[in-house]
Design a protein around this motif. Structure first.
Motif, PDB file in Angstrom:
ATOM      1  N   ALA A   1     -42.814  -2.076   9.085  1.00  0.00           N
ATOM      2  CA  ALA A   1     -42.437  -3.470   9.344  1.00  0.00           C
ATOM      3  C   ALA A   1     -40.938  -3.573   9.623  1.00  0.00           C
ATOM      4  O   ALA A   1     -40.515  -4.261  10.567  1.00  0.00           O
TER       5      ALA A   1
ATOM      6  N   ALA B   1     -47.099  -7.990   9.455  1.00  0.00           N
ATOM      7  CA  ALA B   1     -46.685  -7.248   8.270  1.00  0.00           C
ATOM      8  C   ALA B   1     -47.245  -7.875   7.002  1.00  0.00           C
ATOM      9  O   ALA B   1     -47.710  -7.170   6.092  1.00  0.00           O
ATOM     10  N   VAL B   2     -47.241  -9.213   6.934  1.00  0.00           N
ATOM     11  CA  VAL B   2     -47.744  -9.902   5.744  1.00  0.00           C
ATOM     12  C   VAL B   2     -49.243  -9.659   5.571  1.00  0.00           C
ATOM     13  O   VAL B   2     -49.723  -9.354   4.468  1.00  0.00           O
ATOM     14  N   VAL B   3     -49.999  -9.777   6.663  1.00  0.00           N
ATOM     15  CA  VAL B   3     -51.443  -9.533   6.602  1.00  0.00           C
ATOM     16  C   VAL B   3     -51.720  -8.110   6.132  1.00  0.00           C
ATOM     17  O   VAL B   3     -52.576  -7.872   5.265  1.00  0.00           O
ATOM     18  N   SER B   4     -50.999  -7.154   6.694  1.00  0.00           N
ATOM     19  CA  SER B   4     -51.201  -5.751   6.319  1.00  0.00           C
ATOM     20  C   SER B   4     -50.877  -5.511   4.854  1.00  0.00           C
ATOM     21  O   SER B   4     -51.604  -4.805   4.142  1.00  0.00           O
ATOM     22  N   LEU B   5     -49.790  -6.105   4.383  1.00  0.00           N
ATOM     23  CA  LEU B   5     -49.356  -5.887   3.000  1.00  0.00           C
ATOM     24  C   LEU B   5     -50.356  -6.478   2.015  1.00  0.00           C
ATOM     25  O   LEU B   5     -50.721  -5.838   1.021  1.00  0.00           O
ATOM     26  N   VAL B   6     -50.826  -7.696   2.292  1.00  0.00           N
ATOM     27  CA  VAL B   6     -51.794  -8.321   1.392  1.00  0.00           C
ATOM     28  C   VAL B   6     -53.114  -7.557   1.418  1.00  0.00           C
ATOM     29  O   VAL B   6     -53.735  -7.307   0.381  1.00  0.00           O
TER      30      VAL B   6
ATOM     31  N   SER C   1     -50.707 -12.740  17.219  1.00  0.00           N
ATOM     32  CA  SER C   1     -50.851 -11.881  16.049  1.00  0.00           C
ATOM     33  C   SER C   1     -52.007 -10.904  16.185  1.00  0.00           C
ATOM     34  O   SER C   1     -52.019  -9.859  15.525  1.00  0.00           O
TER      35      SER C   1
ATOM     36  N   PRO D   1     -54.598 -12.636  -3.881  1.00  0.00           N
ATOM     37  CA  PRO D   1     -54.446 -11.849  -2.653  1.00  0.00           C
ATOM     38  C   PRO D   1     -55.763 -11.628  -1.912  1.00  0.00           C
ATOM     39  O   PRO D   1     -55.785 -11.609  -0.671  1.00  0.00           O
TER      40      PRO D   1
ATOM     41  N   TRP E   1     -42.082 -14.053  14.801  1.00  0.00           N
ATOM     42  CA  TRP E   1     -42.966 -14.531  13.748  1.00  0.00           C
ATOM     43  C   TRP E   1     -44.319 -13.822  13.796  1.00  0.00           C
ATOM     44  O   TRP E   1     -44.968 -13.646  12.760  1.00  0.00           O
TER      45      TRP E   1
ATOM     46  N   VAL F   1     -43.864 -10.638  11.936  1.00  0.00           N
ATOM     47  CA  VAL F   1     -43.780 -10.910  10.500  1.00  0.00           C
ATOM     48  C   VAL F   1     -45.168 -11.157   9.921  1.00  0.00           C
ATOM     49  O   VAL F   1     -45.524 -10.628   8.859  1.00  0.00           O
ATOM     50  N   LEU F   2     -45.974 -11.964  10.633  1.00  0.00           N
ATOM     51  CA  LEU F   2     -47.329 -12.239  10.155  1.00  0.00           C
ATOM     52  C   LEU F   2     -48.151 -10.962  10.089  1.00  0.00           C
ATOM     53  O   LEU F   2     -48.916 -10.741   9.137  1.00  0.00           O
TER      54      LEU F   2
END
Length: 459
Positions: free
Chosen positions: A258, A66-71, A219, A411, A60, A63-64
């Protein structure tokens, strides 16, 4: 460095600065992003994350990250496409907050931090390189320091050349990164000794509160492994068709990395039990040795070292453009605005950051460096840029942004909240150290501004 800068030490704003040639393609920009992201980080951080969260919960944290980077990439994409110049965040902050007032302070603080955190990033990669090298040949502490210092010097020598030549080197290093991760992923998943169902079974049995408690701390480490997706923005003055290529290269890099990170983690824990992996200093070497024996493990270690070396190459390349951009803009010593007379790159800036990275690599430890890097960046660079984009949207028309994020401003608000959460997760010591650097930077800015009779002490 003395923050009081005499007026005659700045570039003459009335004369045009030499422009950097736009030679980097989308493929080369993406390659430089990805080799920046995949350094020694994922190989030394994987055990630390497992130890922090335990069991399969460590997934997890990736995953977090990757989400932070993408946003966050949506913020970088809008700014990078609209202002494709060398220096990245330096220009974004200056323009967002006003070039004659608060933007001067924020951009100054970014350069101020870059003089510390960029060499720390270089040092972290070099220290991790030396740590992994000790698998091949046991090294005493002073020998590890010597190896890390020598690596930085070699990187400086490789970067002392034309940008089109560097783009070709970057593609070769990118191939080495994909080869290494591909071998780990295919080798582990095709020879799994621990069923994935057994590895993943503990995810659903843990409460949300327990997961959140350790997720922030873990994270901090995983997000460090994603940093670099914006390297193309620092090279904005050298990217072809920047309005299209800068956003595209970032999103391609994040999605690709990711996927590789998650598959690599699953591959490793399908061969090495997570109880063993969390205590391994050379997790990839241990993984390959379990599958193929000691000789293959030595070869895998060489590949990991090549990946770490490639990342250092991309990191120092991108950050060397920041003092250059500030000097061209009149906010730093004039000497840093100089381009090499025949190779056309900011050689003085490269030598300064590389030299500091060499010194830092001799005196710091890896774990502390990783957390300090993130704590120092968040407030001014990541949160500052996101707020700056909100301010820009209030002042500028929509057609001035070649790239527009979906669902604006959600975002931006989301990424501000996430970065503040990560900042608090670094802990009080690192929070205070990051804020102290900002405080010293503000003092330096005020001294410099008063000496030159500029805002807030003059016009």
């Amino acid at each position: 460095m003395n923050p009081v800068i005499p007026p005659d030490q700045f570039p003459d704003s009335s004369s045009p600065a030499a422009e950097l040639p736009r030679r980097l393609t989308l493929l080369q920009g993406t390659a430089l992003n990805m080799i920046d992201m995949v350094g020694i980080g994922p190989f030394v951080v994987l055990p630390l994350v497992i130890k922090t969260l335990g069991g399969s919960l460590f997934l997890w944290a990736w995953v977090l990250g990757a989400v932070v980077s993408l946003v966050d990439a949506f913020v970088w994409a809008e700014l990078g496409a609209a202002f494709p110049k060398a220096g990245g965040s330096y220009n974004f902050l200056k323009i967002s907050y006003g070039e004659q007032r608060w933007g001067r302070l924020l951009s100054f603080l970014y350069v101020w931090q870059t003089l510390i955190q960029a060499p720390l990033v270089v040092a972290s990669g070099a220290i991790g390189f030396a740590q992994y090298a000790s698998y091949l040949l046991p090294l005493e502490e002073w020998q590890r320091k010597a190896v890390s210092g020598i690596v930085v010097l070699i990187i400086i020598a490789l970067l002392y050349r034309k940008i089109d030549s560097i783009g070709k080197i970057g593609l070769i290093m990118w191939g080495a990164v994909l080869l290494t991760l591909g071998w780990i992923i295919i080798g582990g998943l095709s020879n799994a000794q621990i069923p994935l169902s057994e590895t993943l079974s503990s995810i659903g049995s843990v409460s949300g509160g327990v997961l959140a408690a350790g997720l922030g701390q873990a994270s901090v480490k995983t997000i460090y492994c994603y940093l670099g997706y914006y390297n193309v923005c620092h090279l904005g003055g050298e990217i072809q068709k920047p309005a299209r290529n800068i956003p595209a290269s970032m999103f391609i890099s994040i999605v690709g990395i990711a996927g590789l990170y998650l598959l690599m983690n699953l591959s490793v824990v399908s061969v090495v039990p997570w109880q063993t992996a969390q205590n391994s200093e050379f997790i990839v070497s241990t993984f390959v040795e379990t599958l193929y024996g000691p000789r293959a493990a030595q070869f895998a270690t060489v590949l990991v070292l090549l990946v770490a070396f490639s990342s250092l190459f991309a990191v120092l390349l991108g950050y060397s453009r920041v003092p250059y951009a500030a000097a061209v803009d009149g906010q730093f010593f004039k000497i840093f605005a100089r381009l090499h007379p025949t190779r056309h790159f900011p050689h003085v800036s490269l030598l300064l950051l590389g030299g500091l990275g060499f010194v830092f690599s001799l005196f710091f430890r890896l774990g502390d460096v990783i957390t300090a890097i993130l704590a120092m960046r968040i407030v001014v660079q990541f949160v500052g840029q996101a707020i700056g984009l909100l301010l820009l949207h209030r002042r500028r028309a929509a057609d001035e942004f070649p790239f527009r994020m979906p669902l604006y401003p959600l975002p931006v608000v989301l990424v501000i909240c996430i970065w503040l959460f990560i900042f608090f997760s670094t802990g009080l010591t690192f929070m205070l150290s990051g804020l102290s650097v900002i405080g010293l930077g503000i003092i330096a800015f005020l001294i410099s501004a008063q000496f030159r009779k500029q805002w807030p002490f003059g016009h």
